[in-house]
Design a protein around this motif. Structure first.
Motif, mmCIF file in Angstrom:
data_model
loop_
_atom_site.group_PDB
_atom_site.id
_atom_site.type_symbol
_atom_site.label_atom_id
_atom_site.label_comp_id
_atom_site.label_asym_id
_atom_site.label_seq_id
_atom_site.Cartn_x
_atom_site.Cartn_y
_atom_site.Cartn_z
ATOM 1 N N UNK A 44 -47.541 32.747 -22.930
ATOM 2 C CA UNK A 44 -46.192 32.555 -23.457
ATOM 3 C C UNK A 44 -45.627 31.171 -23.163
ATOM 4 N N UNK A 45 -46.400 30.351 -22.456
ATOM 5 C CA UNK A 45 -45.919 29.017 -22.086
ATOM 6 C C UNK A 45 -45.835 28.089 -23.286
ATOM 7 N N UNK A 46 -45.112 26.983 -23.088
ATOM 8 C CA UNK A 46 -44.950 26.009 -24.176
ATOM 9 C C UNK A 46 -45.716 24.716 -23.907
ATOM 10 N N UNK A 47 -46.445 24.702 -22.795
ATOM 11 C CA UNK A 47 -47.276 23.534 -22.479
ATOM 12 C C UNK A 47 -48.631 24.037 -21.979
ATOM 13 N N UNK A 48 -49.633 23.123 -22.004
ATOM 14 C CA UNK A 48 -50.939 23.487 -21.457
ATOM 15 C C UNK A 48 -50.793 23.877 -19.984
ATOM 16 N N UNK A 78 -50.828 15.800 -37.372
ATOM 17 C CA UNK A 78 -50.220 17.142 -37.453
ATOM 18 C C UNK A 78 -49.250 17.353 -36.287
ATOM 19 N N UNK A 79 -48.727 16.265 -35.786
ATOM 20 C CA UNK A 79 -47.774 16.320 -34.664
ATOM 21 C C UNK A 79 -48.329 17.113 -33.482
ATOM 22 N N UNK A 80 -49.620 16.949 -33.237
ATOM 23 C CA UNK A 80 -50.215 17.598 -32.056
ATOM 24 C C UNK A 80 -50.728 19.004 -32.284
ATOM 25 N N UNK A 81 -50.574 19.542 -33.507
ATOM 26 C CA UNK A 81 -51.113 20.875 -33.800
ATOM 27 C C UNK A 81 -52.636 20.771 -33.956
ATOM 28 N N UNK A 82 -53.398 21.844 -33.760
ATOM 29 C CA UNK A 82 -52.943 23.146 -33.289
ATOM 30 C C UNK A 82 -52.563 23.188 -31.810
ATOM 31 N N UNK A 83 -52.978 22.204 -30.997
ATOM 32 C CA UNK A 83 -52.487 22.086 -29.625
ATOM 33 C C UNK A 83 -52.634 23.352 -28.802
ATOM 34 N N UNK A 84 -51.528 23.789 -28.194
ATOM 35 C CA UNK A 84 -51.613 24.986 -27.333
ATOM 36 C C UNK A 84 -51.905 26.239 -28.156
ATOM 37 N N UNK A 85 -51.805 26.128 -29.489
ATOM 38 C CA UNK A 85 -52.086 27.296 -30.341
ATOM 39 C C UNK A 85 -53.499 27.246 -30.937
ATOM 40 N N UNK A 86 -54.390 26.424 -30.352
ATOM 41 C CA UNK A 86 -55.739 26.237 -30.913
ATOM 42 C C UNK A 86 -56.498 27.553 -31.034
ATOM 43 N N UNK A 87 -56.418 28.393 -30.016
ATOM 44 C CA UNK A 87 -57.140 29.680 -30.084
ATOM 45 C C UNK A 87 -56.501 30.551 -31.156
ATOM 46 N N UNK A 88 -55.153 30.533 -31.224
ATOM 47 C CA UNK A 88 -54.448 31.399 -32.191
ATOM 48 C C UNK A 88 -54.736 31.039 -33.638
ATOM 49 N N UNK A 136 -57.837 36.029 -4.277
ATOM 50 C CA UNK A 136 -58.591 34.809 -3.917
ATOM 51 C C UNK A 136 -58.257 33.701 -4.908
ATOM 52 N N UNK A 137 -58.613 32.457 -4.585
ATOM 53 C CA UNK A 137 -58.264 31.360 -5.493
ATOM 54 C C UNK A 137 -58.898 31.540 -6.869
ATOM 55 N N UNK A 138 -58.168 31.082 -7.870
ATOM 56 C CA UNK A 138 -58.660 31.220 -9.250
ATOM 57 C C UNK A 138 -58.466 29.907 -9.989
ATOM 58 N N UNK A 139 -59.441 29.622 -10.844
ATOM 59 C CA UNK A 139 -59.420 28.381 -11.628
ATOM 60 C C UNK A 139 -59.310 28.739 -13.099
ATOM 61 N N UNK A 140 -58.318 28.139 -13.789
ATOM 62 C CA UNK A 140 -58.196 28.400 -15.230
ATOM 63 C C UNK A 140 -58.263 27.075 -15.970
ATOM 64 N N UNK A 141 -58.448 27.185 -17.273
ATOM 65 C CA UNK A 141 -58.406 25.995 -18.129
ATOM 66 C C UNK A 141 -57.565 26.378 -19.328
ATOM 67 N N UNK A 142 -56.539 25.592 -19.629
ATOM 68 C CA UNK A 142 -55.866 25.774 -20.907
ATOM 69 C C UNK A 142 -56.111 24.496 -21.688
ATOM 70 N N UNK A 143 -56.577 24.679 -22.900
ATOM 71 C CA UNK A 143 -57.046 23.502 -23.624
ATOM 72 C C UNK A 143 -56.787 23.649 -25.103
ATOM 73 N N UNK A 144 -57.034 22.582 -25.837
ATOM 74 C CA UNK A 144 -56.865 22.647 -27.276
ATOM 75 C C UNK A 144 -57.071 21.297 -27.920
ATOM 76 N N UNK A 176 -51.915 27.374 -18.367
ATOM 77 C CA UNK A 176 -52.990 27.345 -17.370
ATOM 78 C C UNK A 176 -52.511 28.052 -16.095
ATOM 79 N N UNK A 177 -51.260 27.808 -15.700
ATOM 80 C CA UNK A 177 -50.735 28.431 -14.481
ATOM 81 C C UNK A 177 -50.601 29.950 -14.649
ATOM 82 N N UNK A 178 -50.146 30.379 -15.837
ATOM 83 C CA UNK A 178 -50.019 31.828 -16.076
ATOM 84 C C UNK A 178 -51.355 32.527 -15.826
ATOM 85 N N UNK A 179 -52.432 31.928 -16.360
ATOM 86 C CA UNK A 179 -53.750 32.558 -16.260
ATOM 87 C C UNK A 179 -54.289 32.508 -14.831
#
Ligand code: IMP
Length: 214
Positions: free
Chosen positions: A50-54, A85-95, A71-79, A58-61
């Motif tokens: 639901x975040x608006x930035x990578x 396209x003004x940065x699209x698809x960006x954080x919505x790349x998977x969607x 225990x510690x966890x490592x995530x990656x949010x990417x796109x 990444x922190x949510x996950x």
């Protein structure tokens, strides 16, 4: 000076359900001797992004996995961020690939959107934010980016996601045509990371790992 918390534990959760990313993170973590377990193997739920930035996503996950697993966890949010396209698809790349994770379709949508603007070969960047989170809520972020051309038609069947339409600057091949070693930047025999994920990962290893073995 900002102090980054070191990772002293030798066991880590990979907070992702994306097989392409998991494969790359396992590859990158391989030389460091960590015991790795994925969120899927622990039956952890995938939090809604639901975040608006990578960074927020990444922190949510990472936090959801770290808190559930204890225990510690490592995530990656990417796109993929396309300039025209003004940065699209960006954080919505998977969607953009829809529930069926249809990346040929998603790449087609990027191409169509560029065509509408009468652009044949656009420019853009892949962005990766790696987040390391601990069960007590502490988080660290590492951001990597790689610039390149958005090409059409797609080329190559290696990698995942939008790899076949991204050609990093200085290369004649797309990420989809590169082996994992080339995409990480390991092929040139230098300690130079190429992909956005490898670049973010390099910052993570330099700042967070103690007694690194590679
Ligand atoms: P998320 O970080 O789980 O929201 O998804 C990121 C999406 O960006 C992936 O599903 C891919 O579509 C795309 N992506 C991220 N990194 C790469 C990459 O290295 N190659 C190709 N596509 C990527």
């Amino acid at each position: 000076m900002i102090k980054v918390r070191k990772l002293t534990e030798k066991k880590l959760v990979i907070a992702s359900h994306n097989q392409g990313k998991i494969r790359e993170l396992r590859d990158l973590l391989g030389p460091y001797g960590y015991e790795l377990v994925t969120a899927g193997e622990l039956d952890l739920e995938e939090p809604e992004e639901t975040g608006l930035t990578f960074e927020e996503n990444a922190a949510l996950k990472a936090l959801a996995s770290a808190r559930s697993a204890g225990m510690p966890a490592l995530s990656d949010d990417s796109g993929l961020a396309v300039d025209a396209l003004d940065g699209a698809p960006g954080i919505y790349s998977a969607r953009w690939a829809g529930p069926d994770k249809d990346f040929p379709m998603a790449m087609g949508l990027v191409h169509e959107a560029l065509q509408k603007k009468a652009i044949d070969d656009g420019r853009g960047r892949f962005v990766s934010v790696i987040c390391l989170a601990w069960p007590d809520g502490h988080v660290e972020y590492f951001r990597g980016e790689v610039e390149g051309a958005i090409v059409w038609p797609p080329r190559g069947d290696q990698g995942f996601g939008y790899d076949p339409i991204f050609q990093p600057d200085g290369y004649e091949t797309t990420f989809g045509e590169m082996s994992a070693e080339e995409k990480h930047g390991w092929k040139r025999g230098q300690d130079v990371a190429l992909s956005h994920r490898a670049r973010a990962f390099k910052l993570f290893t330099e700042q967070c790992l103690e007694g690194r073995s590679a």
